[in-house]
Design an enzyme around this catalytic site. Sequence first.
Site, PDB file in Angstrom:
ATOM      1  N   SER A 157      -9.888   1.671   2.898  1.00 21.10           N
ATOM      2  CA  SER A 157      -8.959   2.684   2.139  1.00 21.10           C
ATOM      3  C   SER A 157      -7.930   1.656   1.383  1.00 21.10           C
ATOM      4  O   SER A 157      -7.304   2.263   0.409  1.00 21.10           O
ATOM      5  CB  SER A 157      -8.135   3.608   3.103  1.00 21.10           C
ATOM      6  OG  SER A 157      -7.368   3.066   3.998  1.00 21.10           O
ATOM      7  N   LYS A 159       1.021  -1.266   0.086  1.00 18.62           N
ATOM      8  CA  LYS A 159      -0.142  -0.048  -0.118  1.00 18.62           C
ATOM      9  C   LYS A 159       0.793   1.307  -0.026  1.00 18.62           C
ATOM     10  O   LYS A 159       1.800   1.299   0.713  1.00 18.62           O
ATOM     11  CB  LYS A 159      -1.163   0.058   1.231  1.00 18.62           C
ATOM     12  CG  LYS A 159      -1.921   1.145   1.354  1.00 18.62           C
ATOM     13  CD  LYS A 159      -2.880   0.978   2.496  1.00 18.62           C
ATOM     14  CE  LYS A 159      -3.734   2.055   2.577  1.00 18.62           C
ATOM     15  NZ  LYS A 159      -4.831   1.643   3.894  1.00 18.62           N
ATOM     16  N   SER A 211      -9.796  -0.698   7.306  1.00 14.16           N
ATOM     17  CA  SER A 211      -9.390  -0.457   5.880  1.00 14.16           C
ATOM     18  C   SER A 211      -8.618  -1.601   5.110  1.00 14.16           C
ATOM     19  O   SER A 211      -8.354  -1.871   4.111  1.00 14.16           O
ATOM     20  CB  SER A 211      -8.180   0.577   5.817  1.00 14.16           C
ATOM     21  OG  SER A 211      -9.032   1.892   5.587  1.00 14.16           O
TER      22      SER A 211
HETATM   23  N1  GLN Z   1     -13.059   4.049   6.715  1.00 13.19           N
HETATM   24  C1  GLN Z   1     -12.361   4.425   7.666  1.00 13.19           C
HETATM   25  C2  GLN Z   1     -11.902   5.757   7.902  1.00 13.19           C
HETATM   26  O1  GLN Z   1     -12.046   6.478   6.625  1.00 13.19           O
HETATM   27  C3  GLN Z   1     -11.250   3.477   8.102  1.00 13.19           C
HETATM   28  C4  GLN Z   1     -10.014   3.959   7.364  1.00 13.19           C
HETATM   29  C5  GLN Z   1      -8.704   3.019   7.834  1.00 13.19           C
HETATM   30  O2  GLN Z   1      -8.825   2.073   8.241  1.00 13.19           O
HETATM   31  N2  GLN Z   1      -7.857   3.564   7.325  1.00 13.19           N
HETATM   32  O3  GLN Z   1     -11.488   6.075   8.767  1.00 13.19           O
END
Ligand code: GLN
Length: 475
Positions: free
Chosen positions: A151, A76, A175
């Site tokens: 994400s 990532k 995410s």
């Molecule tokens: N979707 C969640 C957020 O926007 C989780 C994001 C993540 O785990 N990096 O914070």
Amino acid sequence: MQVSSYEDLRSKIVSRMITCEEVVRFFLERIDRLSNHNIYITVFHDQALERARMLDRKLRDGVSPGKLFGMPMAIKDNISIKGSRLTCASKILEHYESVYDATSVLRLEAEDAIFLGKTNMDEFAMGSSNENSAYGIVPNPFDNKRVPGGSSGGSAAAVANGLAMVALGSDTGGSVRQPAGFCDIVGLKPTYGRISRYGLVAFASSFDQIGVLARNCDDAALVLEVMAGRDERDATSSSHIVPDYSSVMATVSVEGLKIGVPKEYFPETLNADVARMVKGKLFELRDQGAELVDITLPDSEYAIAAYYILVTAEASSNLARFDGARYGYRSEQAEDLAAMYVNSRTDAFGREVKRRIMLGTYVLSAGYYDTYYKKAQQVRRVFQDRYREALEKVDVIAGPTSPFPPFGIGDKTGDPLDMYLADVFTVPASIVGMPAVSVPLGFDSLNLPVGMHLVCNFFEEGKLLGIAKRIQRSF
Ligand code: GLN
């Protein structure tokens, strides 16, 4: 090239049926063919081939192969690889190059893994659909009008489309797990502190963990084992012993397993297909000898409220370093220093990142600190206590990974609160810091993937993956 797992690939490489170079060429070709899916932000064409040839030479020279010898991986784009571009899918870091390696990257390399490139994501890991990226939308591998989740959407799509065997993601509130659920693969978020965060760009430091996206639980376990363990460079990393996960996994059996089923995770509003498939799987496990135990946990909606206060507070502080002076993009339009900071941040951060910085600054401001931040910390403690209590009675807590299957591109971008609800079932494990995994259950009536979410007690990744493996195997 047909390979079902890393073990399979490894045996083909070690027995000289195939070379690392051939493996890398195969994956690079697939990556290039699907380049319009924006799955990778950067592809390491030359470096990956060079490394593959080096590994092939090592094998010919009789050097014993590392645990991940020749494993083609995607990383990532918020994890640092020295000398490579690192964007966090933000315009602000468009031309930034990492000056050091993340600890996890060094550990993977030491076991002979090969990195194919850096994957797309929501900007600074903020989002649930990969739509908050400055580098294009990633279509869901099973329906290109839908999102892959986020994400770590690029990492999930890379594994699901066969553009990498395993990928690293980061998980702050879901995410890794939510995109794994949306892409029909396994997504593991380890216990907080299990893997060093050194070299992972911070979003919310008391939540962030590097996680693994893979096709099966054995591959995920192997990669976890290589990365896990104390790191002097991250004071929050744990010195808890790292077991041989595959042997722990082998001891798990469904017979007698106590599965906690929180009623709060099956609300009226849950998508009917998701409810049917997750419950169907639970009943199947009961038929195989598991015991389903009704438990109650605090309502997951409180988790969302507390989460978005705590993570925005941490983000507003962590992202202060992107000021136009030290890293990346700098605005040309600036009469003085203050204007340079403001204009650089205004131009180069996306909407969601700005929203969170503002929200975080607000909840930390003098008059509101007690009302919001302190309250959210108290909620965090309540969740921790209740999860601990629950896991004294059961082995694992089970529910859906997401309240709905992958949604359409653009469907939720206009309503941030609706988007935040995509993580309603994954956020609690991040609040408490326990390990959790999303396991693929198969496809719903629209042929979209559905995932099941499992949480175990601190440092029980082996047991967690062992249970997940039993679930994945039987469909
Ligand atoms: N979707 C969640 C957020 O926007 C989780 C994001 C993540 O785990 N990096 O914070």
